[in-house]
Structures are given as C-alpha cells and as structure tokens.
Design a protein around this motif. Structure first.
Motif, PDB file in Angstrom:
ATOM      1  N   ALA A 328       0.852  -1.190   0.000  1.00  0.00           N
ATOM      2  CA  ALA A 328       0.000   0.000   0.000  1.00  0.00           C
ATOM      3  C   ALA A 328       0.885   1.236   0.000  1.00  0.00           C
ATOM      4  N   LEU A 329       0.440   2.267  -0.713  1.00  0.00           N
ATOM      5  CA  LEU A 329       1.224   3.499  -0.810  1.00  0.00           C
ATOM      6  C   LEU A 329       0.296   4.704  -0.703  1.00  0.00           C
ATOM      7  N   CYS A 330       0.720   5.679   0.077  1.00  0.00           N
ATOM      8  CA  CYS A 330      -0.076   6.886   0.314  1.00  0.00           C
ATOM      9  C   CYS A 330       0.687   8.120  -0.138  1.00  0.00           C
ATOM     10  N   VAL A 331       0.067   8.916  -0.994  1.00  0.00           N
ATOM     11  CA  VAL A 331       0.639  10.197  -1.435  1.00  0.00           C
ATOM     12  C   VAL A 331      -0.130  11.313  -0.728  1.00  0.00           C
ATOM     13  N   VAL A 332       0.588  12.152   0.001  1.00  0.00           N
ATOM     14  CA  VAL A 332      -0.071  13.278   0.668  1.00  0.00           C
ATOM     15  C   VAL A 332      -0.193  14.440  -0.309  1.00  0.00           C
ATOM     16  N   MET A 333      -1.412  14.952  -0.449  1.00  0.00           N
ATOM     17  CA  MET A 333      -1.631  16.182  -1.220  1.00  0.00           C
ATOM     18  C   MET A 333      -1.744  17.317  -0.216  1.00  0.00           C
ATOM     19  N   ALA A 334      -0.859  18.297  -0.361  1.00  0.00           N
ATOM     20  CA  ALA A 334      -0.782  19.392   0.604  1.00  0.00           C
ATOM     21  C   ALA A 334      -1.171  20.705  -0.063  1.00  0.00           C
ATOM     22  N   ALA A 335      -1.388  21.708   0.765  1.00  0.00           N
ATOM     23  CA  ALA A 335      -1.625  23.056   0.252  1.00  0.00           C
ATOM     24  C   ALA A 335      -0.264  23.671  -0.046  1.00  0.00           C
ATOM     25  N   GLY A 336      -0.088  24.225  -1.249  1.00  0.00           N
ATOM     26  CA  GLY A 336       1.195  24.826  -1.646  1.00  0.00           C
ATOM     27  C   GLY A 336       1.686  25.809  -0.589  1.00  0.00           C
ATOM     28  N   GLY A 337       2.968  25.693  -0.223  1.00  0.00           N
ATOM     29  CA  GLY A 337       3.519  26.562   0.824  1.00  0.00           C
ATOM     30  C   GLY A 337       3.819  25.796   2.097  1.00  0.00           C
ATOM     31  N   THR A 341       3.811  28.948   5.417  1.00  0.00           N
ATOM     32  CA  THR A 341       2.434  29.438   5.372  1.00  0.00           C
ATOM     33  C   THR A 341       1.770  28.978   4.087  1.00  0.00           C
ATOM     34  N   TYR A 342       0.477  28.747   4.150  1.00  0.00           N
ATOM     35  CA  TYR A 342      -0.257  28.218   2.998  1.00  0.00           C
ATOM     36  C   TYR A 342      -1.697  28.736   3.043  1.00  0.00           C
ATOM     37  N   PRO A 343      -2.336  28.776   1.873  1.00  0.00           N
ATOM     38  CA  PRO A 343      -3.726  29.249   1.831  1.00  0.00           C
ATOM     39  C   PRO A 343      -4.705  28.180   2.322  1.00  0.00           C
ATOM     40  N   LYS A 344      -5.893  28.600   2.696  1.00  0.00           N
ATOM     41  CA  LYS A 344      -6.947  27.684   3.158  1.00  0.00           C
ATOM     42  C   LYS A 344      -8.229  27.963   2.409  1.00  0.00           C
ATOM     43  N   GLY A 345      -9.170  27.070   2.557  1.00  0.00           N
ATOM     44  CA  GLY A 345     -10.517  27.299   2.022  1.00  0.00           C
ATOM     45  C   GLY A 345     -10.694  26.927   0.559  1.00  0.00           C
ATOM     46  N   MET A 346      -9.725  26.184  -0.028  1.00  0.00           N
ATOM     47  CA  MET A 346      -9.883  25.768  -1.421  1.00  0.00           C
ATOM     48  C   MET A 346     -10.850  24.578  -1.491  1.00  0.00           C
ATOM     49  N   SER A 375     -13.707  21.528   1.824  1.00  0.00           N
ATOM     50  CA  SER A 375     -12.738  22.591   1.548  1.00  0.00           C
ATOM     51  C   SER A 375     -11.578  22.505   2.524  1.00  0.00           C
ATOM     52  N   THR A 376     -10.412  22.972   2.079  1.00  0.00           N
ATOM     53  CA  THR A 376      -9.184  22.742   2.833  1.00  0.00           C
ATOM     54  C   THR A 376      -9.115  23.623   4.084  1.00  0.00           C
ATOM     55  N   THR A 377      -8.551  23.042   5.161  1.00  0.00           N
ATOM     56  CA  THR A 377      -8.367  23.769   6.419  1.00  0.00           C
ATOM     57  C   THR A 377      -6.932  23.657   6.910  1.00  0.00           C
ATOM     58  N   GLY A 378      -6.139  22.774   6.284  1.00  0.00           N
ATOM     59  CA  GLY A 378      -4.806  22.507   6.832  1.00  0.00           C
ATOM     60  C   GLY A 378      -3.740  22.439   5.769  1.00  0.00           C
ATOM     61  N   GLY A 379      -2.508  22.171   6.193  1.00  0.00           N
ATOM     62  CA  GLY A 379      -1.373  22.052   5.287  1.00  0.00           C
ATOM     63  C   GLY A 379      -1.410  20.728   4.553  1.00  0.00           C
ATOM     64  N   ARG A 380      -1.493  19.649   5.326  1.00  0.00           N
ATOM     65  CA  ARG A 380      -1.667  18.351   4.690  1.00  0.00           C
ATOM     66  C   ARG A 380      -3.162  18.163   4.507  1.00  0.00           C
ATOM     67  N   VAL A 381      -3.605  18.042   3.276  1.00  0.00           N
ATOM     68  CA  VAL A 381      -5.043  18.068   2.978  1.00  0.00           C
ATOM     69  C   VAL A 381      -5.620  16.668   2.798  1.00  0.00           C
TER      70      VAL A 381
END
Ligand code: AMP
Ligand code: GLY
Length: 426
Positions: A328-337, A341-346, A375-381
């Motif tokens: 099994a393999l997991c790829v983390v999709m994060a918010a750029g930055g 610091t990174y944006p939220k609410g996408m 919608s996104t709230t964190g760095g690791r989404v």
C-alpha cells in the motif's frame, strides 16, 4: 459498543474508516474529527487535549472504547483519566507516553532495556552542553527533550551549528520548556524505516514495516514536514525480519515499562535507522504515524475494534491480526507553501471519482465538510492511498488516483516510493 476516536488528521480518517467496518462498533464519535470522519462518525467539537471534556463525553455517551490518534492527549493523561472511570483506552498512560513526550526519558528507557540506540548525553545546563559539543565527533545531533512539533532535532555538521542549536533551545528557549533539557547524540548513517506494533502490556504483535517521507521536496530535499507520503512494506525491512525486530526494539521496552508498573497499551512505533551495523532506534512514538497509518490500515485484514479492545484490556493475541500481502502506498496532497504558510478554504473535487477504483481510498486530513462541499483547512489536505501487487503497482495506482483529485494550489511529491523501488531492483 460506542467508540470515541480522538484526533483530526488523515490518520484519524483512516482509523474511522476501519473502525466503522467493525460489527462491534455501534456509534462512532470523532473529537474533533474532520471532513472525512464526518461521513463515518458523529463529529463532536471537543479539542483533542481537553481531557476533562473528553472523559465527561465518554461517560455520558456510554463509550466502551476510546481510541487516541495523536500523542498530545496521551501525554496529557487521557488514558489515566479514562481508567479512573473504568473506560478502556487504546493508547498508553501518561508515564508510557513520555517515551514520545521526553527524548531524555526515551533514551534512558532504551539504555535500561538494552535497545540499540545512538550514544548520548542529557543536559539541563547550557554551559556543560556547550563544552560537550566542543569535544564530540561530527556530525552530531542536538534534540530538544520535549514535544516541538517535529522541529526539535538538529543534525549539526559543525560545532558552530551544534552550539547555535543549544543556544536556541536552552538559551533563547525557542521551544519553551521543551528545550530546557537537551539530548546530544551521535549521528547515525543509513536508511530510515518505521516499525510499529500493537501492545497490550504483555503481548507484542508486530505490524508490517513502512517508510515515511519527511522532507517536503522530491529527493528528500527541503524542510521536514509531518510526512508527505508513506508505503508498506518497506523493502529495507522485509517481513522476514518482523519477529527479530519485535524482539530487538519493542518487546524489551514493553518489559521495562511493565516492570515499572505501567504496561504499554496501544501502538508502539519505533523510528529506525538501518545502519551497516544493524538497526538503531532514533525515537519512539506512542501512536500510529501519520501518514504511515493510512497504508498500514489499507493492508489490515482484521477487525481493528477487536484488536484495540483486546490491547486496551490486556487480551491481545497474534491470531487477531492478519495482513494483506499487497503493498500500500499513500501520497499526501498538501496546500502549496506547507510546511510554511499556505492558503486555506480551497474547494476539493474528484474524491468520489478516485475512490471508485479498486483498492483506492482517499483519506481526508486537513479539510472540512460543509453543505456537501469539502474545503481545505490545513497544510496536509489529503492522503491518497492505493493497494498494488508490488510497490511499483501501488505507486502507479496511487498517482492515478491523485490525478483524479484537484484543488487550487495543490502540491504533492512525485517520488513517493521511488527509494523503495530502487532498492527492490538492486
Ligand atoms: P526524531 O524526532 O528523534 O526521530 O528525529 C527526527 C529526524 O532526525 C529523524 O527522522 C532523523 O532523520 C533525524 N535523526 C534523529 N536522530 C538522529 C541520529 N542520531 N542520527 C541521524 N539522524 C537522526
Ligand atoms: N509521520 C511521522 C509521524 O507520524 O511521526
């Protein structure tokens, strides 16, 4: 039985997903949970470190098992407080949680248990520590004793760097009280791997090995994160090594803690450096890793609620735990930055599409569900996780699923699993 799951990351979504498949679980609560657990559990807005409120909620809602995802509630004494009310907790008491909460404590327990670990000394006096780093071989590692959000470790290539780290931790107190005590240890060279085991205080049941990707950038470059991806098994630590590894790095610790009157109940996680002289323990965690939990649970073929209840009550046995032979393999999709610091609410789209593929599951980490929209709230989404017959196939399946999911400013590493594939081919 009603179950209360504590935490709010991708690990907790994976735990909720697996717990909700158990016939033993009636109502599942998640405190505080996230946009992923919202679909499987009743999210309750209690912070994961508000011990009093968590215990009161468990009592009021006839909770028969509390599952602690992160370390902070355990270090704060959640398991102890629940024990006073007779409620089983999957996760160790505060004494055992110091294995993660205090690096000096962990090193002393390792030394007392005969577990291989880097040579070290503990300091509470800045002057003495400064003098010590002037006389040790380079590189050396300076660690703040307490929890420092994964930032409390400096691998120093020069004495100036080592002294600066001491100054930051003990002088300027950039980590507060967490840096009043420091550990200075020898630097180990090798490939890192994670080895986790279920423990009930007496019995140790190992899990397959896994490997995390801590650095934000491809080729393990850039600053460290909570983890950008993980896979299991890790070729550097094959299944044939489980029993030897459990005897070397888990069982001795469990014995030492039990002899001190604190049987370890939960997941004991050894962070290993596979050196040319054999495995050495870098650190212990007292919980599942995040994202290591996601690929591990994809491979778990057994009822996790049964395992956790047995572990919490000292009745664990190896035949309760079976694993899929797949990778099994997991790829983390994060918010750029991220991890800066990174944006939220996408707005996130495509998860249902990705989940349709066989052996694929998208776990939600930093996102909330509102009116059917995630919608996104964190760095690791997200943790996009897939099974495959081997590492290359699991990797291909995971990245195919990643391509189905989108949100603005999404960032992910494109080389999760690459190191393992190279090793397999060698
Ligand atoms: P820790 O929180 O103790 O696991 O340290 C975080 C990271 O620092 C580890 O994952 C390693 O990459 C690195 N590290 C910690 N201790 C050592 C050591 N003794 N030698 C080399 N690298 C280390
Ligand atoms: N992924 C590393 C950790 O959970 O500690």
């Amino acid at each position: 039985m009603n179950v209360l799951l504590v935490g709010s990351g991708g690990r907790e979504h994976a735990l909720a997903w697996k717990l909700s498949q158990s016939p033993l679980v009636d109502t599942l609560f998640a405190a505080p949970g996230n946009g992923g657990t919202a679909l499987l559990a009743e999210n309750v807005s209690i912070s994961d470190t508000d011990t009093d409120a968590l215990v009161a909620f468990a009592v009021k809602n006839a909770v028969g098992l509390v599952v602690a995802g992160p370390e902070a509630p355990l270090v704060a004494g959640l398991s102890d407080a629940l024990a006073e009310k007779g409620i089983p907790c999957f996760g160790p008491d505060a004494f055992c949680a110091r294995l993660e909460g205090s690096k000096a404590f962990a090193k002393d327990i390792m030394r007392a248990s005969g577990v291989p670990t880097a040579d070290y000394r503990v300091f509470t006096d800045l002057e003495a520590a400064r003098e010590h780093v002037m006389n040790r071989p380079l590189p050396m590692v300076v660690k703040a004793d307490g929890l420092a959000a994964g930032k409390g470790v400096v691998v120093a290539k020069t004495r100036v760097e080592a002294a600066a780290a001491l100054e930051d931790m003990m002088g300027a107190r950039i980590f507060g009280a967490a840096g009043d005590t420091v550990v200075v240890e020898d630097c180990l060279i090798g490939e890192e791997a994670s080895f986790l085991a279920f423990c009930d205080g007496k019995t140790v049941v190992p899990m397959p090995s896994c490997q995390d990707h801590k650095a934000v950038g491809e080729g393990d470059t850039g600053p460290n994160t909570g983890g950008m991806g993980a896979y299991s098994p890790a070729p550097v630590l094959p299944d044939s090594e489980w029993d030897r590894m459990a005897k070397l790095v888990i069982a001795p610790i469990a014995r030492t803690l039990a002899a001190k009157g604190h049987p370890f109940k939960g997941v004991l996680y050894a962070g290993l450096m596979m050196t040319k002289d054999g495995p050495f323990v870098l650190e212990y965690n007292v919980r599942f890793g995040d994202p290591e939990c996601q690929p591990l649970l994809m491979r778990l073929d057994s009822d996790i609620a049964r395992i956790m209840l047995a572990a919490a009550s000292g009745e664990l046995s190896p035949e309760m735990v079976a694993w899929s032979p797949k990778t099994a393999l997991c790829v983390v999709m994060a918010a750029g930055g991220y991890p800066g610091t990174y944006p939220k609410g996408m707005t996130i789209s495509g998860i249902e599409e990705a989940d349709k593929a066989d052996g694929v599951k998208v776990f939600v980490a930093g996102a909330k569900l509102e009116g059917g929209t995630l919608s996104t709230t964190g760095g690791r989404v997200l943790g996009v996780t897939a099974l495959g017959d081997d590492l290359a196939q699991a990797q291909a399946n995971a990245y195919k699923a990643v391509s189905a999911v989108s949100f603005d400013k999404a960032y992910f590493r494109r080389d999760i699993g690459a190191k393992g594939i190279t090793r397999t081919r060698q």
